[in-house]
Design a protein around this motif. Structure first.
Motif: not given
Ligand code: HSE
Length: 311
Positions: A172-187, A297-303
């Motif tokens: 099982v792999m994870a795909v991660i897609a990071h959009p070029h934008m900022f989102l505040s966790t607090k918000q 990225w495509v990454v393994p979930v183990q690390s």
């Protein structure tokens, strides 16, 4: 011979993993922060500088996530020397990839290596949590614990946190897609309703239990069924341009599930290895159709989690 200086790498992480709001997360080794801590003759904690990604971080230790974590360690351990710290940011802030958690984790892992009697990671967790609270305004552990320990991690309790590394089915792999934008966790936390409907509570609890059971029993169908957030995602998805299209495309391309990474805007999918590239391309294409460029990225979930590395 005690070390005079140590550098730690602390990986990024995906918080929540859809159904484990504030308690579940997995590490993403593809990117991370590097924190160097040196012994200093002056007692206390100082931040000598920041490099890497262009972010403006406060250099007063009390206002800095890594600084606050190191202050907490310093107060508890009372070493007969001080700490000087350099922060190299590799994780964009406001990305939903646990950037503030990684800085806090890297700081305590590097400093721990300088101690005459280094502490176990479970002790370091509490210090790192203090740092994370500076950034998000709340004591949550879903990024701290996986960044520190690696892999998929469940944390139960806050005052005496218990950490459980959950096995992930092979392939099982994870795909991660990071959009070029900022989102505040607090918000992204502020918009959440304070109450949950009873029916959603039951559904979400079943999904979390099913997901964890599926991980322990290699049951991909149960993981697929469980990886479905009916509480938080419906409230946050409007913050991410193209969210529904990206999610649908990922599922159509073979993902077991697809949701928001932490508070967003990054999205993640879990997927059997054979479909991982197709899912990545589908997610990236849908983001692009919505006018959003991504890093992916495509990454393994183990690390392995945070560790001391060569300078
Ligand atoms: N679990 C927290 C949230 C932090 O979703 O607000 C995510 O990184």
């Amino acid at each position: 011979m005690n070390l005079a200086r140590a550098t730690a790498f602390a990986p990024a992480s995906v918080g929540n993993v859809a159904i484990g709001f504030d308690i579940l997360g997995f590490a993403v080794d593809a990117l991370g922060d590097r924190i160097t801590v040196s012994r200093s003759a002056t007692p206390g904690v100082r931040i000598s500088g920041c490099s890497g990604l262009p972010v403006e971080l406060p250099t007063e230790p009390e206002r800095n996530t890594a600084g606050r974590a190191l202050l907490a360690l310093n107060v508890a351990v009372k070493p007969d020397f001080g700490f000087e710290m350099h922060i190299e940011k590799g994780i964009p802030l406001g990305s939903g990839l646990g950037g503030s958690a990684a800085s806090a984790v890297g700081a305590v892992v590097a400093a721990n290596a300088l101690l005459p009697r280094p502490l176990p990671k479970i002790e370091l967790l509490k210090f790192a949590m203090q740092g994370e609270a500076v950034a998000s305004g709340s004591l949550h552990v879903d990024n701290i614990a996986p960044s520190l320990f690696g892999g998929l991690v469940l944390t139960v309790g806050i005052d005496q946190p218990r950490v459980k590394q959950i096995p992930v089915p092979a392939g099982v792999m994870a795909v991660i897609a990071h959009p070029h934008m900022f989102l505040s966790t607090k918000q992204a936390r502020a918009i959440l309703k304070r109450e949950v409907a009873m029916s959603d509570f039951v559904w979400q609890t079943a999904n979390l239990a099913g997901f964890i059971s599926g991980c322990y029993t290699n049951d991909l169908d149960l993981i697929r069924e469980g990886l479905n957030d009916v509480v938080i995602e419906p409230q946050r998805r409007q913050l991410i341009p193209g969210f529904s299209a990206v999610r649908s495309a990922a599922i159509a391309a073979g993902a077991l599930g697809c949701s928001i990474s932490g508070a967003g805007p990054t999205m993640f999918a879990w997927v059997p290895q054979a479909q991982a590239e197709t899912v990545r391309q589908a997610m990236v294409a849908e983001f692009a159709r919505n006018g959003v460029e991504t890093d992916h990225w495509v990454v393994p979930v183990q690390s392995a989690g945070a560790r001391v590395v060569e300078d």
